[in-house]
Design an enzyme around this catalytic site. Structure first.
Site, mmCIF file in Angstrom:
data_model
loop_
_atom_site.group_PDB
_atom_site.id
_atom_site.type_symbol
_atom_site.label_atom_id
_atom_site.label_comp_id
_atom_site.label_asym_id
_atom_site.label_seq_id
_atom_site.Cartn_x
_atom_site.Cartn_y
_atom_site.Cartn_z
ATOM 1 N N LYS A 109 14.595 40.796 41.023
ATOM 2 C CA LYS A 109 13.363 40.729 40.221
ATOM 3 C C LYS A 109 12.674 39.422 40.499
ATOM 4 C CE LYS A 109 11.470 43.408 37.066
ATOM 5 N NZ LYS A 109 11.717 44.867 36.980
HETATM 6 N N1 GLU Z 1 9.296 47.306 38.248
HETATM 7 C C1 GLU Z 1 9.954 48.547 38.475
HETATM 8 C C2 GLU Z 1 11.191 48.663 37.604
HETATM 9 O O1 GLU Z 1 11.434 47.885 36.713
HETATM 10 C C3 GLU Z 1 10.349 48.822 39.903
HETATM 11 C C4 GLU Z 1 9.732 47.974 40.942
HETATM 12 C C5 GLU Z 1 9.984 48.427 42.356
HETATM 13 O O2 GLU Z 1 9.597 49.533 42.663
HETATM 14 O O3 GLU Z 1 10.584 47.680 43.107
HETATM 15 O O4 GLU Z 1 11.944 49.581 37.769
#
Ligand code: GLU
Length: 418
Positions: A109
């Site tokens: 993240k």
């Molecule tokens: N932000 C999205 C999540 O929390 C996924 C992000 C991505 O596709 O890498 O699952």
């Protein structure tokens, strides 16, 4: 917005979930020690030229939790409230999520402490490009692939792609997912998280014999996930009776006109004041309804709110929307909860499909993408349900068990080198 959880508690709870699951699965203690900390946490300082000529220094993060099952994968979050603890927790959840939906990615993240609501497009672009430059050595198409998260969108991803490609000297679309379709983004990515959430709603209502037609739905949060989920569920016959955003909510027992509401939100920046009864976020959570979808921030339902929740089903569109205490209270009150690492995994699943298309220089139709999403989501839902029924556990414990078991297996079969 109700947010009764501090970010340190969020991380502590995420680590506790890991500990409990490692014990439940009778895994070796070192597996817990190995996975409780991310492999890498990078803190970066990002100087940005602001429109008024001043220079502002922003702080950003990229946390890589585990790459046992494949490259690190996870979104970039822009928010004034971002903390390292929060990003660490979210990176860990990404590892479990990718394992539950069974795609060959690990978890990561990123985040930058910034208030995009008070930044111009140019400021956001310069911030994104400088942040990408700052994490350049950590990311890569086979190493760590960023994607969208709260307050980042296809345009943000396009800047990440362009900056990375400029430094490399050639176009690298596979460096990031959630791009605009014109730049190699996947059809269906924008609505993918919501599509996955609505599939979980359909499966859960089926299981509990609640007819989808006119099922009453309450949605907390009207950003990307909340608003598209409202549209999809409305098309499936549900009645969206209330929604909220950070400024407050609106209720209409006869069902909200979601199209008009989206237009209203675009124009006014909030759902507050739309045709219906104005309600607070607290009141929204207490509404009599069939399905409640928290699609806002982590920890937005705490021990103060949980005893008053009357929904039969909760499908977690957000990551970590329930505090540990709220989860216990709702479990005792027999609310059927579809946990985040299953419910909102449609987003990263289609990110994976985007990455595969980019690597092969292919472009699939929306039907093809949606049908792959449908098959994978239903399979994961059924696997988690079966495990929960066999073990007499909640769906959350079952999903964590499934995900953590798969990650632990990968770690063990790869072995520790040297
Ligand atoms: N932000 C999205 C999540 O929390 C996924 C992000 C991505 O596709 O890498 O699952």
């Amino acid at each position: 917005m109700v947010n009764s959880l501090n970010k340190k508690d969020f991380l502590d709870n995420t680590i506790k979930q890991l500990k409990d699951t490692v014990e439940l699965l009778k895994l070796e203690a070192w597996i817990f020690d190995f996975l409780k900390e991310p492999k890498t946490s990078l803190i970066v300082s990002i100087p940005v030229k602001m429109d008024d000529g001043s220079i502002k220094i922003f702080q950003g993060f990229r946390v890589q939790h585990s790459n046992a099952r494949g490259p690190y994968k996870g979104g970039i979050r822009y928010s004034p409230e971002v903390t390292l603890e929060e990003i660490k927790a979210l990176a860990m959840l990404m590892t479990w999520k990718c394992a539950v939906i069974d795609i060959p990615f690990g978890g990561a993240k990123g985040g930058v402490i910034c208030d995009t609501k008070n930044m111009s497009l140019g400021e956001k672009e310069r911030l994104t490009r400088r942040y990408t430059n700052a994490i350049f050595n950590l990311i890569g198409p086979y190493v760590d692939i960023p994607g969208p998260d709260m307050y980042t969108d296809p345009q943000t991803m396009a800047w990440v792609m362009d900056t990375y490609s400029q430094i490399k000297g050639y176009a690298v679309p596979e460096i990031v997912t959630g791009k605009p379709v014109s730049l190699g983004g996947s059809e269906g990515r924008l609505m993918a998280t919501s599509r996955g959430v609505s599939i979980c709603v359909r499966e859960a209502t089926n299981l509990l014999n609640i007819p989808l037609r006119d099922a009453e739905v309450v949605i907390q949060g009207f950003g990307n996930v909340g608003s598209f989920t409202a549209h999809l569920l409305k098309n499936m016959g549900c009645k969206i009776i209330a929604v909220s955003d950070s400024k407050g909510g609106v209720l209409n027992r006869k069902g909200l006109d979601i199209f008009k509401l989206s237009e209203y939100k675009l124009k006014n920046g909030t759902v507050v004041g739309f045709d219906g009864e104005s309600i607070s976020n607290k009141e929204l959570l207490q509404l009599e309804c069939d399905i409640l979808i928290p699609a806002a921030l982590e920890g937005s339902i705490g021990k103060e709110e949980a005893p008053f929740v009357k929904a039969k089903i909760i499908v977690e569109g957000a990551n970590g929307p329930l505090t540990a205490e709220a989860d216990e209270i709702l479990k005792a009150n027999k609310v059927f909860i579809v946990p985040d690492i299953l419910a909102n995994s449609g987003g990263v699943l289609v990110s994976y499909l985007e990455w595969v298309q980019n690597l092969n220089r292919e472009h699939w139709s929306e039907e093809e993408v949606n049908s792959k999403l449908e098959i994978k989501m239903v399979k994961a839902f059924k696997e988690v349900l079966k495990l929960s029924q066999e073990k007499g556990e909640t769906l959350r414990r079952a999903a964590l068990s499934l995900g953590i078991k798969r990650v632990a297996e990968a770690i063990k079969v790869r072995g520790i080198w040297p």
